[in-house]
Design a protein around this motif. Structure first.
Motif: not given
Length: 187
Positions: A119-136, A160-164
């Motif tokens: 996934a290539v993610v550019e200039d996006s917003a991940f706000w107020s999601n139940k678990e993680d903004g981004l999960d990899f 988390y904002g970003v969960y790996i």
């Protein structure tokens, strides 16, 4: 593909347009390719499910999501599964907001859930999601280049904002958040 414009966006929602889980979602299957641009997807997800379920599900092919909003899904806003080697699906996200996904009964949900895919993610917003903004999560069989995240904001997600995924042996395959020539992320 669904391509609207800034003055005439395309909306995917239920007939009542009032709450999560009122419709299932959009699915891209094996070998497909498509673009969602100036799209508002909301109130889908079809009920409780794991965070690997999504209102927009990419099970195969190459998909681009731009200038859109994905919000209030009962599951993850977008979920992608790249198969055993990670080559079955890829996703490019630009200027898109993922907000308030995963809130329905005991459901889980991320803004964007990426399993064994690029996934290539550019200039996006991940706000107020139940678990993680981004999960990899990637497995040791993953072969594509690592995912990339740049110029994005992560705010007030429940986990988390970003969960790996911390699985051993994948450290070099984790997403890259420091891309040369790209804007940094705001957490």
């Amino acid at each position: 593909s669904a391509v609207g414009s800034s003055s005439q966006p395309i909306t995917f929602t239920s007939t009542t347009d009032t709450a999560p889980a009122q419709w299932l979602g959009i699915v891209f299957g094996a070998g497909s390719s498509g673009t969602l641009k100036y799209v508002n997807a909301r109130f889908g997800g079809g009920g409780a499910g794991a965070d690997t379920a999504g209102m927009v599900k990419v099970n195969g092919g190459t998909v681009t999501l731009e200038d859109s909003t994905v919000r209030q899904s009962s599951t993850s806003g977008v979920a992608i599964n790249g198969g055993t080697s990670g080559t079955a699906a890829s996703l490019t996200v630009r200027r898109t907001k993922f907000e308030n996904n995963g809130f329905y009964a005991s459901s889980n949900g991320d803004g964007l859930n990426v399993f064994n895919a690029r996934a290539v993610v550019e200039d996006s917003a991940f706000w107020s999601n139940k678990e993680d903004g981004l999960d990899f999560a990637v497995t040791t069989g993953y072969t594509p280049q690592p995912s990339e995240v740049s110029g994005s904001s992560l705010y007030k997600n429940g986990g988390y904002g970003v969960y790996i995924d911390p699985s051993a042996g994948i450290e070099g395959k984790a997403p890259d958040g420091k891309i040369a020539g790209k804007t940094g992320n705001v957490v």
